[in-house]
Design an enzyme around this catalytic site. Structure first.
Site: not given
Ligand code: AMP
Length: 546
Positions: A188, A333, A441
């Site tokens: 990755t 993955e 957020k």
């Protein structure tokens, strides 16, 4: 009672055998690093892959030894895909866009025995060879007389790939073994911490190739001419080198020439019907075709994935160029395909706008991929197209663990946590709203950075946009928009922020805009938001949120 069917293992070599037998004269066309366009066929690839497998035997590589590659998309890389895996070694595709230190780390972690590299990447090979003592053979992907003298000085014993093959017979008895045996390895990109190795098997690869070819996925057939822009070092070019052999599709490899003009010319000349790549690459092609008012009459569809394809880009492909966009989502993955967006029969009667609202989503799970959306406590959320939560997946081509990892398995009760934040609707269409680490957020609410980027991308003066969280003492985080303007545009902050009015709730509108000459991209063409955050966000005074 067991069924009375033959237990025949799924082997990667079987894909090439099939393509060579039934599509032997189908072409594999490559733009080479040498600059020319090279033509071969599945039958010839079978012969050269056999020579290559014989060469791996002659060099003393054992079963399951790792064969690294540092290469563009091209026929030699394609031969290695089949030669290495087919002869029970493990093909390890290295990403040449990483820093040499990181490449050396990955080679050593994987314990590669051999590394094959395009001459373009000779500087990387030279830089890392001394730091990779486990690599016994460095092989330049070129003809014998093209081997530069200084390369032999820098890497004593460096070999020419074509010379290696020339010394070997063109027949190889591909071994048959347990289909769960490892076939290939891809790390990755590792934006946080060290890269992690994903180890595919023959079974997972062949099943994924079947799935990739399905009509509601890439709809691949022997009538296609396929150009993977996505690199063969980015999750096996999304499985296209395998799915093309499985269907007998013609393959067109772009080599290092990924600019709009080169891609356009190759697609036009080779009658490409399907292309696949990340959004940032398509921007170059789109701009070239727009500016030059040219079309590729054969190009019917393109798969766009790897990061969110902005609705404005999907619309431009569809309406201006007549090219159907298949929006796809996946991960290293996951081999990588998880979802692909295609309509259902019941959608055909909808008006264009309603169809488009579905098409911009990342799509429905492919058979073989199970999905769940859960809240922070792991409880399932409703599939209502609104409830936002973490996406979990499982299936036969999804990783159960990382290669040589000391950390515990990432699985949670058998499910792989994707790190993506999504909604799922009643029909199973998934919309990715963010990576967990990119979500903004604000005042206890989540703001989707992708949604804010998509709006900016719909402004005609915006070439590229990233939205990141800026720490805020009052609201915790607030959205900051980072924008690359189109050439010659006079767009300013206020005009762009006004463009958001009526498109999202007021409190979601970014606080500010930073105009930059370019947005940094990672090794697989994704925007590096973590770098933008580090460079552009500093604690700010409280800002209005009303
Ligand atoms: P990689 O393994 O490097 O290919 O990265 C996988 C990640 O890329 C996923 O977990 C998503 O966060 C992101 N990604 C892939 N495809 C898409 C897409 N179509 N839209 C949004 N994000 C995507």
């Amino acid at each position: 009672m067991l069924g009375l069917m033959q237990n025949h293992p799924l082997m990667i070599s079987g894909l090439l055998d099939f393509a060579a037998r039934y599509h032997g004269d189908t072409e594999i066309v490559s733009r080479r690093v040498e600059g020319d366009v090279h033509r071969t066929t599945y039958a010839e690839v079978q012969q050269r892959a056999s020579q290559c497998a014989n060469a791996l035997d002659a060099l003393g590589l054992a079963a399951q030894d790792r064969v690294g590659t540092l290469a563009w998309n091209g026929y030699r890389h394609f031969e290695l895909y089949y030669a290495a895996s087919g002869s029970e070694r493990i093909l390890h595709t290295l990403n040449p866009r990483l820093h040499p230190e990181q490449i050396a780390w990955i080679i050593n972690h994987a314990d590669d025995r051999m590394v094959c590299f395009d001459l373009t990447f000779a500087p990387i090979a030279k830089a890392v060879a001394a730091h990779c003592p486990g690599v016994k053979h460095w092989v330049a992907l070129c003809e014998a007389d093209a081997l530069p003298a200084d390369l032999a000085e820098a890497i004593p014993g460096v070999l020419s790939y074509d010379a290696l093959l020339a010394a070997q017979p063109a027949r190889y008895a591909w071994p048959v073994f347990d289909e769960n045996t490892a076939s290939s390895l891809c790390y990755t990109s590792g934006t946080t911490g060290n890269p992690k190795g994903v180890l595919y098997s023959h079974r997972s690869t062949v099943l994924h190739a079947y799935a990739a070819a399905l009509p509601d996925v890439m709809n691949l057939s022997a009538r296609d001419s396929v150009l993977p822009v996505v690199p063969m070092f980015h999750v096996n070019a999304w499985g296209i080198p395998y799915a093309a052999a499985l269907t007998g599709a013609k393959l067109v490899f772009p080599g290092p020439a990924l600019d709009g003009k080169s891609l356009f010319e190759l697609m036009r000349d080779e009658g490409v019907t399907l292309a696949a790549g990340v959004p940032t690459v398509w921007l170059g092609l789109l701009n070239f075709m727009r500016d030059n008012k040219v079309r590729i009459p054969t190009l019917q569809r393109t798969v766009i994935g790897g990061s969110a394809a902005a609705p404005a880009m999907i619309r431009a492909f569809e309406e201006e160029l007549g090219i159907h966009v298949l929006h796809a989502w996946g991960m290293t993955e996951m081999s990588p395909l998880g979802t692909l967006c295609s309509l259902k029969n019941k959608h055909l009667a909808l008006d264009k706008a309603s169809q488009f609202a579905i098409q911009v989503k990342q799509g429905r799970p492919i058979f073989g991929v199970d999905v769940r959306v859960v809240d922070g406590n792991g409880a399932d959320l409703p599939w209502d197209g609104k409830s936002t939560g973490n996406l979990l997946v499982r299936g036969p081509w999804i990783a159960s663990d990382y290669y040589r990892s000391e950390a515990p398995s990432p699985l949670q009760d058998g499910w792989f946590p994707t790190g993506d934040v999504v909604t799922i609707d009643a029909d199973g269409y998934i919309q990715i709203t963010d990576r967990t680490k990119d979500v903004i957020k604000s005042g206890g609410e989540w703001i989707s950075s992708i949604e804010l980027e998509n709006i900016a991308m719909a402004h005609p003066a915006v070439a590229m946009a990233a939205c990141i969280a800026r720490p805020d003492p009052k609201w915790d985080e607030r959205p900051l928009l980072v924008v690359v303007k189109r050439e010659g545009s006079t767009l300013d902050r206020d005009e762009l922020l006004k463009f958001y009015e009526g498109k999202v709730a007021k409190w979601m509108i970014p606080d500010d805009v930073v105009f930059v000459p370019a947005i940094p991209l990672g090794a697989t063409g994704k925007m590096l938001k973590n770098r933008l955050r580090a460079e552009l966000t500093a604690p700010q005074a409280a800002s209005p949120q009303a």
